[in-house]
Design an enzyme around this catalytic site. Structure first.
Site, PDB file in Angstrom:
ATOM      1  N   PHE A  13      -2.104   2.526  -4.727  1.00 29.64           N
ATOM      2  CA  PHE A  13      -2.618   3.793  -4.244  1.00 29.64           C
ATOM      3  C   PHE A  13      -4.117   3.575  -3.972  1.00 29.64           C
ATOM      4  O   PHE A  13      -4.453   2.815  -3.082  1.00 29.64           O
ATOM      5  CB  PHE A  13      -2.258   4.915  -5.209  1.00 29.64           C
ATOM      6  N   ASP A  39      -4.708  13.205   7.768  1.00 33.43           N
ATOM      7  CA  ASP A  39      -5.068  13.193   6.351  1.00 33.43           C
ATOM      8  C   ASP A  39      -4.266  14.244   5.587  1.00 33.43           C
ATOM      9  O   ASP A  39      -4.337  15.440   5.906  1.00 33.43           O
ATOM     10  CB  ASP A  39      -6.554  13.489   6.170  1.00 33.43           C
ATOM     11  N   THR A  78       0.822  -1.214   0.000  1.00 33.45           N
ATOM     12  CA  THR A  78       0.000   0.000   0.000  1.00 33.45           C
ATOM     13  C   THR A  78       0.853   1.260   0.000  1.00 33.45           C
ATOM     14  O   THR A  78       1.984   1.256   0.517  1.00 33.45           O
ATOM     15  CB  THR A  78      -0.908   0.019   1.252  1.00 33.45           C
ATOM     16  N   ARG A 120      -6.695  12.492  -4.483  1.00 35.40           N
ATOM     17  CA  ARG A 120      -6.133  11.161  -4.447  1.00 35.40           C
ATOM     18  C   ARG A 120      -5.950  10.603  -5.865  1.00 35.40           C
ATOM     19  O   ARG A 120      -6.635  10.994  -6.798  1.00 35.40           O
ATOM     20  CB  ARG A 120      -7.045  10.201  -3.646  1.00 35.40           C
ATOM     21  N   TYR A 162      -1.942   0.264   9.954  1.00 32.78           N
ATOM     22  CA  TYR A 162      -2.149  -0.499   8.721  1.00 32.78           C
ATOM     23  C   TYR A 162      -0.920  -0.389   7.818  1.00 32.78           C
ATOM     24  O   TYR A 162      -0.388  -1.408   7.353  1.00 32.78           O
ATOM     25  CB  TYR A 162      -3.395   0.012   8.000  1.00 32.78           C
TER      26      TYR A 162
END
Length: 325
Positions: free
Chosen positions: A169, A285, A117, A221, A141
């Site tokens: 991604f 974030d 990831t 994103r 994670y």
């Protein structure tokens, strides 16, 4: 070629299995069905219901045949949950992953593809993020995935196991032929949450912050279509057949879309109003996370073909309509 896919009944795993089957490989799916769906298991694949936490299950599935390649996609994957329940992620992702690696080595498997990831990078120091970016996970994670990457690199030095860790991604979209029938269980990502509003399951979605330094203030994103992800796994097998060097490689498009851009495209394609409310930013974030896929293009000869926002939203909307008709 014999391929073992852990997590092969899940969202990404079922798409990876489909592409290997279509390419002529013999596929065995190993899944405990905690988040995967039996309906997504292709009838041409062998299926073994089991857990990477059970050494007996692993021994049983590896005793059935000699696998040429192991593809590991079985893991817990919600970043927020990993901060609230790190023990679950330590067990499922780290212990389960190490069990699988050990069993692969004991069974003579020399090629291993790992579903990693972009969360291994943490907060971006720069965009687009390449593989030289510092590795500093901002959640457990991401840390759990990095632990497996590190172990795979060590085993590539100490054993005959060669591996590619694919740093996804934002996986999105569905296969264009609607062969994958079941949608994700309890989705945590933006696009499926938008679809739940469009289909009438939810009344609205939360938008976490509109004051980032981005084009419209909402987070940006890099979205990669799941069929492009699956194709990258196929190309990894070719790479591992010809090369002995283990690697970690980004899978992304190099193009970012904001939350509001995704919502508007979903409204355009679904012809449904997507209600949303802006709430506070989530801790940690970043404003933008965009991939550099240059290494994947160079090493794997991989070029995303299905990852336009229009196609991602369109195939997802089709899948949700089929699932709820």
């Amino acid at each position: 070629m014999n391929i073992l896919i852990t997590g092969g009944a899940g969202y990404i795993g079922s798409n990876v299995a489909l592409q290997f089957i279509e390419a002529g490989s013999k596929v065995t799916i190993f899944d405990n069905l905690s988040t995967g769906s039996r309906e997504n298991i292709d009838s041409r694949a062998e299926f073994f219901e089991g857990s990477t936490l059970s050494k007996n299950d692993l021994n049983d599935v590896f005793s059935r045949t000699n696998y040429d390649v192991v593809i590991h996609l079985a893991a817990s994957k919600a970043a927020g949950e990993s901060m609230d329940n790190p023990c679950k992620y330590a067990e499922n992702n780290i212990i389960g992953g190490l069990n699988l690696i050990n069993q692969s080595i004991d069974s003579g498997v020399s090629k291993f593809i790992f579903s990693s990831t972009a969360a291994v990078y943490g907060l971006p120091k720069y965009n687009p993020i390449d593989e030289l970016h510092p590795l500093d996970p901002a959640n457990y994670y991401g840390f759990s995935k990095l632990v497996l990457e590190d172990n795979l690199m060590w085993f590539s030095r100490l054993e005959k196991l060669r591996s590619v860790s694919l740093r996804y991604f934002n996986a999105a979209g569905y296969d264009s032929d609607n062969l994958i029938k079941r949608i994700e269980k309890n989705p945590q990502n933006l696009i499926p949450k938008i679809m739940e509003v469009a289909i009438g399951i939810k009344s609205s979605i939360d938008v976490y912050g509109d004051d980032f330094k981005t084009k419209d203030g909402t987070g940006v994103r890099d979205y990669i279509h799941v069929s492009d992800l699956a194709d990258a796994h196929l190309k990894c097998v070719s790479y591992l057949m010809d090369n002995k060097k283990s690697m970690s490689i980004n899978l992304g498009t190099g193009v970012g879309y904001s939350v509001l851009e995704v919502i508007r495209e979903a409204e355009k394609i679904s012809k449904k109003k997507i209600d949303y409310k802006v709430v506070s930013r989530r801790l940690g974030d970043p404003g933008s996370i965009i991939a550099s896929g240059a290494l994947a293009g160079k090493v794997l000869n991989w070029i995303p073909k299905f990852s336009s926002l229009k196609n991602i939203i369109g195939t997802t909307w089709n899948a949700y309509k089929v699932a709820h008709c």
